[in-house]
Design a protein around this motif. Structure first.
Motif, PDB file in Angstrom:
ATOM      1  N   SER A 247     -19.184  54.638 -50.929  1.00  0.00           N
ATOM      2  CA  SER A 247     -20.315  53.792 -50.569  1.00  0.00           C
ATOM      3  C   SER A 247     -21.594  54.462 -51.064  1.00  0.00           C
ATOM      4  O   SER A 247     -21.614  55.661 -51.357  1.00  0.00           O
ATOM      5  CB  SER A 247     -20.385  53.601 -49.047  1.00  0.00           C
ATOM      6  OG  SER A 247     -20.741  54.821 -48.416  1.00  0.00           O
ATOM      7  N   VAL A 248     -22.667  53.683 -51.139  1.00  0.00           N
ATOM      8  CA  VAL A 248     -23.960  54.271 -51.483  1.00  0.00           C
ATOM      9  C   VAL A 248     -24.325  55.331 -50.448  1.00  0.00           C
ATOM     10  O   VAL A 248     -24.860  56.388 -50.780  1.00  0.00           O
ATOM     11  CB  VAL A 248     -25.040  53.178 -51.558  1.00  0.00           C
ATOM     12  CG1 VAL A 248     -26.434  53.792 -51.678  1.00  0.00           C
ATOM     13  CG2 VAL A 248     -24.779  52.247 -52.741  1.00  0.00           C
ATOM     14  N   ASN A 249     -24.010  55.066 -49.186  1.00  0.00           N
ATOM     15  CA  ASN A 249     -24.340  56.018 -48.124  1.00  0.00           C
ATOM     16  C   ASN A 249     -23.646  57.363 -48.331  1.00  0.00           C
ATOM     17  O   ASN A 249     -24.226  58.428 -48.075  1.00  0.00           O
ATOM     18  CB  ASN A 249     -23.962  55.436 -46.760  1.00  0.00           C
ATOM     19  CG  ASN A 249     -24.799  56.001 -45.638  1.00  0.00           C
ATOM     20  OD1 ASN A 249     -26.023  56.028 -45.718  1.00  0.00           O
ATOM     21  ND2 ASN A 249     -24.155  56.468 -44.588  1.00  0.00           N
ATOM     22  N   ASP A 250     -22.386  57.326 -48.784  1.00  0.00           N
ATOM     23  CA  ASP A 250     -21.673  58.579 -49.067  1.00  0.00           C
ATOM     24  C   ASP A 250     -22.448  59.423 -50.079  1.00  0.00           C
ATOM     25  O   ASP A 250     -22.585  60.641 -49.930  1.00  0.00           O
ATOM     26  CB  ASP A 250     -20.275  58.293 -49.621  1.00  0.00           C
ATOM     27  CG  ASP A 250     -19.377  57.555 -48.648  1.00  0.00           C
ATOM     28  OD1 ASP A 250     -19.545  57.745 -47.422  1.00  0.00           O
ATOM     29  OD2 ASP A 250     -18.505  56.795 -49.110  1.00  0.00           O
ATOM     30  N   MET A 251     -22.967  58.752 -51.111  1.00  0.00           N
ATOM     31  CA  MET A 251     -23.678  59.465 -52.164  1.00  0.00           C
ATOM     32  C   MET A 251     -25.042  59.968 -51.675  1.00  0.00           C
ATOM     33  O   MET A 251     -25.508  61.039 -52.084  1.00  0.00           O
ATOM     34  CB  MET A 251     -23.824  58.563 -53.393  1.00  0.00           C
ATOM     35  CG  MET A 251     -22.477  58.074 -53.923  1.00  0.00           C
ATOM     36  SD  MET A 251     -22.577  56.987 -55.372  1.00  0.00           S
ATOM     37  CE  MET A 251     -22.823  58.186 -56.676  1.00  0.00           C
ATOM     38  N   LEU A 252     -25.669  59.218 -50.754  1.00  0.00           N
ATOM     39  CA  LEU A 252     -26.952  59.655 -50.207  1.00  0.00           C
ATOM     40  C   LEU A 252     -26.768  60.845 -49.267  1.00  0.00           C
ATOM     41  O   LEU A 252     -27.642  61.723 -49.184  1.00  0.00           O
ATOM     42  CB  LEU A 252     -27.634  58.501 -49.470  1.00  0.00           C
ATOM     43  CG  LEU A 252     -27.998  57.289 -50.339  1.00  0.00           C
ATOM     44  CD1 LEU A 252     -28.668  56.218 -49.491  1.00  0.00           C
ATOM     45  CD2 LEU A 252     -28.898  57.694 -51.501  1.00  0.00           C
ATOM     46  N   LEU A 256     -28.753  64.301 -49.849  1.00  0.00           N
ATOM     47  CA  LEU A 256     -29.578  64.983 -48.848  1.00  0.00           C
ATOM     48  C   LEU A 256     -29.078  66.406 -48.632  1.00  0.00           C
ATOM     49  O   LEU A 256     -29.876  67.342 -48.515  1.00  0.00           O
ATOM     50  CB  LEU A 256     -29.569  64.209 -47.532  1.00  0.00           C
ATOM     51  CG  LEU A 256     -30.373  64.848 -46.382  1.00  0.00           C
ATOM     52  CD1 LEU A 256     -31.820  65.086 -46.797  1.00  0.00           C
ATOM     53  CD2 LEU A 256     -30.302  63.979 -45.133  1.00  0.00           C
ATOM     54  N   GLY A 257     -27.753  66.579 -48.602  1.00  0.00           N
ATOM     55  CA  GLY A 257     -27.204  67.926 -48.434  1.00  0.00           C
ATOM     56  C   GLY A 257     -27.629  68.857 -49.555  1.00  0.00           C
ATOM     57  O   GLY A 257     -28.051  69.994 -49.313  1.00  0.00           O
ATOM     58  N   LYS A 304     -19.210  69.699 -50.528  1.00  0.00           N
ATOM     59  CA  LYS A 304     -18.043  68.809 -50.598  1.00  0.00           C
ATOM     60  C   LYS A 304     -18.199  67.795 -51.716  1.00  0.00           C
ATOM     61  O   LYS A 304     -19.307  67.358 -52.045  1.00  0.00           O
ATOM     62  CB  LYS A 304     -17.858  68.078 -49.261  1.00  0.00           C
ATOM     63  CG  LYS A 304     -17.321  68.967 -48.160  1.00  0.00           C
ATOM     64  CD  LYS A 304     -17.212  68.224 -46.852  1.00  0.00           C
ATOM     65  CE  LYS A 304     -16.606  69.142 -45.782  1.00  0.00           C
ATOM     66  NZ  LYS A 304     -16.699  68.565 -44.428  1.00  0.00           N
ATOM     67  N   GLY A 305     -17.054  67.401 -52.282  1.00  0.00           N
ATOM     68  CA  GLY A 305     -17.055  66.355 -53.289  1.00  0.00           C
ATOM     69  C   GLY A 305     -17.304  65.005 -52.650  1.00  0.00           C
ATOM     70  O   GLY A 305     -17.123  64.813 -51.449  1.00  0.00           O
ATOM     71  N   LEU A 306     -17.704  64.038 -53.475  1.00  0.00           N
ATOM     72  CA  LEU A 306     -18.008  62.705 -52.962  1.00  0.00           C
ATOM     73  C   LEU A 306     -16.792  62.036 -52.341  1.00  0.00           C
ATOM     74  O   LEU A 306     -16.902  61.347 -51.324  1.00  0.00           O
ATOM     75  CB  LEU A 306     -18.577  61.835 -54.089  1.00  0.00           C
ATOM     76  CG  LEU A 306     -19.978  62.220 -54.578  1.00  0.00           C
ATOM     77  CD1 LEU A 306     -20.324  61.466 -55.851  1.00  0.00           C
ATOM     78  CD2 LEU A 306     -21.007  61.925 -53.493  1.00  0.00           C
ATOM     79  N   ALA A 307     -15.618  62.218 -52.933  1.00  0.00           N
ATOM     80  CA  ALA A 307     -14.411  61.615 -52.379  1.00  0.00           C
ATOM     81  C   ALA A 307     -14.113  62.175 -50.988  1.00  0.00           C
ATOM     82  O   ALA A 307     -13.718  61.447 -50.080  1.00  0.00           O
ATOM     83  CB  ALA A 307     -13.224  61.853 -53.314  1.00  0.00           C
ATOM     84  N   LYS A 308     -14.313  63.476 -50.818  1.00  0.00           N
ATOM     85  CA  LYS A 308     -14.084  64.106 -49.522  1.00  0.00           C
ATOM     86  C   LYS A 308     -15.061  63.577 -48.485  1.00  0.00           C
ATOM     87  O   LYS A 308     -14.676  63.276 -47.346  1.00  0.00           O
ATOM     88  CB  LYS A 308     -14.227  65.624 -49.665  1.00  0.00           C
ATOM     89  CG  LYS A 308     -14.049  66.408 -48.368  1.00  0.00           C
ATOM     90  CD  LYS A 308     -12.633  66.336 -47.846  1.00  0.00           C
ATOM     91  CE  LYS A 308     -12.439  67.294 -46.683  1.00  0.00           C
ATOM     92  NZ  LYS A 308     -11.087  67.175 -46.076  1.00  0.00           N
ATOM     93  N   LEU A 416     -24.949  65.322 -58.707  1.00  0.00           N
ATOM     94  CA  LEU A 416     -24.144  65.332 -57.469  1.00  0.00           C
ATOM     95  C   LEU A 416     -22.704  65.711 -57.742  1.00  0.00           C
ATOM     96  O   LEU A 416     -21.956  66.020 -56.805  1.00  0.00           O
ATOM     97  CB  LEU A 416     -24.192  63.956 -56.802  1.00  0.00           C
ATOM     98  CG  LEU A 416     -25.582  63.432 -56.401  1.00  0.00           C
ATOM     99  CD1 LEU A 416     -25.467  62.036 -55.798  1.00  0.00           C
ATOM    100  CD2 LEU A 416     -26.258  64.381 -55.424  1.00  0.00           C
ATOM    101  N   LEU A 417     -22.298  65.663 -58.980  1.00  0.00           N
ATOM    102  CA  LEU A 417     -20.903  66.010 -59.338  1.00  0.00           C
ATOM    103  C   LEU A 417     -20.761  67.449 -59.747  1.00  0.00           C
ATOM    104  O   LEU A 417     -19.641  67.935 -59.953  1.00  0.00           O
ATOM    105  CB  LEU A 417     -20.436  65.091 -60.480  1.00  0.00           C
ATOM    106  CG  LEU A 417     -20.561  63.580 -60.262  1.00  0.00           C
ATOM    107  CD1 LEU A 417     -20.035  62.842 -61.479  1.00  0.00           C
ATOM    108  CD2 LEU A 417     -19.837  63.154 -58.998  1.00  0.00           C
TER     109      LEU A 417
END
Length: 418
Positions: A247-252, A256-257, A304-308, A416-417
């Motif tokens: 989701s977009v939220n996951d990426m945000l 932020l982290g 953490k990765g985005l999938a995680k 982010l990656l």
């Protein structure tokens, strides 16, 4: 002599709770680890397990009773070598239990832990807690017990780490209690008065305290989303076989982290004359649930990765709505993120969760006129993000650096990656 069963502290910030339901009755025999009652805290309904063996000889607090203070005797248990039919003397009134320093909806600093549950060289813990500790390789002599008489229970070991944690600084002195509002006048308008739940009372008190005692400063940036939305589509295509949908939220959350690690001056907590500097970014994410709000935590969001992150948030969000989060999954966090974009809210200012020192408020992405890289006027997908900062702990220039770092990460999401 019968054993007094007391209202437990099921989370570090719990001061009182509702005895929602008894699962045992007078005359029942219980063993250590048996579930005796369901207790509603300010965040969730949790099971309360027996820590001793014996027979229930009295129920001191009826189910459905609200506002039961931690430490109140709620039942009495006769041990195996005692006469369960003998009358039970009513316990003397317990001394008041000191309240933890009030914090907002997603507290970071826990109340001072109960002394380690040891008697001589023997650690006092429930059988279930001992089994979990054995599996995790935990040394129970270093675990603080929150059960009756400092006994270590399941919740104490579930979130504990084999590596001893750094000592927690004493919380700041609690502000003066917020005065209760006067009774609402009756203007003759048809209405129904509904008693507030424990969660709603806590939200009302803590957010009022935050707004009254924390000097908020608000900084807003407009963020172009086109590159992030394109990358999300590509990643979801690649992750479909694994059943992951970002989701977009996951990426945000990830953005932020990472931003907090780049601008560590904003990854802090304020407590009186102490400023705690965190070396890891744990993001508390606002999740709406029936009758309230809870903030499950994505630990080490930058690492953490985005999938995680996506998988964890799916699980945390589901269990948050079911009231099944353990305290360690929502108590803590170094900063918060609240996203109301999916409800069409363009921009808003969120209230800080002390002792955290910042929260990021995310508005809706929408098509807006935008000056493109070549200077021409075009249309872009843009959202507004507003950071709320505790000005006692974070200077405006540092807050501005965080907002700049966050915007750059969202607009150049390949970072982010990395």
């Amino acid at each position: 002599m019968p054993i007094a069963i007391k209202m437990p502290a099921l989370s570090p910030t719990m001061e009182q709770g509702k005895l929602a339901r008894w699962l045992v009755k007078v005359g029942d025999t219980v063993s250590a680890g048996d579930i005796m009652a369901e207790i509603e805290t300010d965040k969730a309904t949790m099971e309360f397990e027996a820590v001793d063996e014996g027979t229930i000889v009295s129920i001191e607090v009826a189910e459905g009773t609200d506002g039961v203070a931690v430490g109140t005797v709620i039942a009495q248990l006769a041990g195996e070598d005692e006469d369960a039919s003998a009358p039970v003397a009513k316990p003397a009134a317990a001394a008041p239990v000191a309240a933890a320093a009030p914090v907002a909806a997603a507290p970071v600093a826990a109340a001072a832990p109960v002394a380690v549950a040891a008697k001589g060289d023997r650690v006092i813990a429930t059988p279930l807690a001992k089994r979990i500790a054995a599996i995790k390789g935990l040394d129970l002599s270093g675990v603080a017990g929150t059960g009756p008489n400092g006994r270590i229970v399941k919740a104490d070991v579930e979130g504990a780490s084999p590596v001893a944690a750094a000592p927690v600084a004493a919380p700041a002195a609690a502000p003066a209690p917020v005065a209760a509002p006067a009774a609402l006048p009756d203007f003759g308008i048809p209405h129904e008065d509904v008693s507030l739940s424990g969660m709603r009372k806590t939200i009302a008190r803590r957010l009022t305290e935050s707004k009254q005692t924390v000097p908020h400063i608000y900084l807003t940036v407009d963020v172009r989303l086109d590159a992030l939305l394109k990358l999300r589509t590509e990643l979801n295509s690649a992750l479909a076989a694994r059943g992951v949908k970002l989701s977009v939220n996951d990426m945000l959350i990830k953005a932020l982290g990472v931003a907090l690690t780049q601008v560590p001056q904003c990854n802090v907590a304020f407590a009186g004359d102490t400023l705690r500097q965190y070396s890891r970014a744990d993001i508390s994410v606002a999740v709406s649930i029936p009758n309230g709000l809870i903030t499950p935590i994505v630990t080490d969001a930058a690492g953490k990765g985005l999938a995680k992150i996506s998988t964890e948030m799916g699980d945390l969000g589901k269990r948050a709505k079911e009231g099944k989060l353990a305290p360690n999954e929502y108590v803590g966090g170094t900063a918060s993120l609240s996203n109301m974009g999916m409800m069409g809210i363009k921009q808003f200012e969120a209230i800080i969760n002390p002792p955290q020192a910042m929260i990021m408020a995310i508005g809706a992405g929408e098509k807006r006129p935008w000056v493109l890289e070549d200077g021409s006027l075009g249309v872009a997908s843009v959202m507004s993000a507003t950071g709320s900062f505790d000005h006692r702990a974070i200077d405006g220039s540092d807050g501005a650096q965080l907002m700049k770092a966050f915007r750059e990460l969202v607009e150049n999401p390949l970072a982010l990656l990395a």
